[in-house]
Design a protein around this motif. Sequence first.
Motif, short mmCIF file in Angstrom:
data_model
loop_
_atom_site.label_atom_id
_atom_site.label_comp_id
_atom_site.label_asym_id
_atom_site.label_seq_id
_atom_site.Cartn_x
_atom_site.Cartn_y
_atom_site.Cartn_z
N LYS A 172 -5.74 -0.86 -4.01
CA LYS A 172 -4.37 -1.32 -3.75
C LYS A 172 -4.25 -2.77 -4.21
N LEU A 217 -1.65 -6.01 -5.05
CA LEU A 217 -0.32 -6.58 -4.89
C LEU A 217 -0.14 -7.73 -5.88
N GLN A 225 0.39 -3.55 5.91
CA GLN A 225 -0.37 -3.06 4.75
C GLN A 225 -1.41 -4.09 4.29
N ILE A 241 8.39 -4.63 -3.30
CA ILE A 241 8.82 -5.37 -2.11
C ILE A 241 9.82 -6.42 -2.59
N THR A 257 1.63 -2.74 -6.07
CA THR A 257 2.85 -3.16 -5.38
C THR A 257 3.34 -4.44 -6.05
N TYR A 303 -4.38 -5.18 1.23
CA TYR A 303 -4.60 -5.02 -0.22
C TYR A 303 -6.03 -5.40 -0.61
N GLN A 362 4.87 0.71 -5.59
CA GLN A 362 5.72 0.22 -4.50
C GLN A 362 6.33 -1.11 -4.93
#
Length: 323
Positions: free
Chosen positions: A152, A154, A210, A198, A178, A212, A196
């Motif tokens: 994951k 971000l 969440q 944000i 994300t 990361y 995703q």
Amino acid sequence: MKAIVYERYGPPDILELTEVEKSTPKDDEILVKVRAASLNAGDWHALRGTPFLQRLESGFPKPKNKILGADVAGLVEAVGSKVTRFQPGDEVYGDLYWCGFGAFAEYVCVPEDAAALKPANIPFEAAAAVPQAAFTALHALRDQGQVQPGQKVLINGASGGVGTFAVQIAKSFGAEVTGVCSTRNLEMMRSLGADQVIDYTQEDFPQNSQKYDLIVDIAANHSLSDLKRVLTPQGICVIVGFSTLMHMLKVTLLGPLISKAGSKKLGMLMPKENKQDLADMKELLESGKVVPVIDRLYSFSEIPEAIRYLEKGHARGKIVITM
Ligand SMILES: NC(=O)c1ccc[n+]([C@@H]2O[C@H](COP(=O)([O-])OP(=O)(O)OC[C@H]3O[C@@H](n4cnc5c(N)ncnc54)[C@H](OP(=O)(O)O)[C@@H]3O)[C@@H](O)[C@H]2O)c1
């Protein structure tokens, strides 16, 4: 040849479109007729000489390189006697960050190692958008961030020059991405492949539950403790952006201490020259896994206006200069 020149530090108004002597390539250089260049934060930092520490690199008391522009794409016009990889007529792109800038001109000399054949499937404008921003994203994700498939990731500040490459490069490594951006860029973010999104105007990602594995912080608008909180136990945070001198000092001094004290790693991106990057990016571009996002095109004489626009901090992808 025509060039956009500056002799002292200052705002974009001091840039002058003027005639300078046409460059002659050294033995290991190629002479490139510039077809397109692109802008990076490094250009306006070097133009203004800010933050002051920048002048250690750009020159003191006045700039040592009088012509800015690190990202270039164009046609090889002549080659030095020791050049083996290129010949006149080749379409190339290159990164002049480590070798004196100079892309804001009709011609520029580029060391052979700092150039590669332009990806065949994209125009000069798109190729010129690539080097600095894409390499920054590549180094943050692959080298310092050690991104792995399925992680994951971000990207904070995902809609700008570096961010639009970072989202796509992270996807090409098989990460679940994300992207943090503002409302107007949510659709673009999804179209680049973000799993995703944000909206930073609605949500503050460090307040979410969440976690990361990797955070690439380009917007640089959160404290180290906020970023640390949303990392997984072995997570890595690479800070690419620069907001204030105080922020940079905190990251530089506290990042290594936090990293030593626990299993999470936080630190400033350390830019370094990697001659393989142009070839690596060429592959990603030719496979279509990465497509440069161009916000605006400006003409050569509009470079001061283009820099003013970039400095506002709300570009959607890259700002490109066409010759
Ligand atoms: N370009 C390079 O090669 C390079 C290399 C090394 C380091 N850096 C550093 O990286 C930083 C960004 O560079 P860049 O070239 O990507 O800049 P950029 O092209 O000017 O993009 C800035 C982006 O940040 C977004 N943004 C602004 N406020 C935000 C917030 N609060 N949260 C999330 N996103 C926000 C903006 O989107 P909105 O319009 O939606 O606000 C915009 O898309 C700079 O500090 C630069 O010094 C850049």
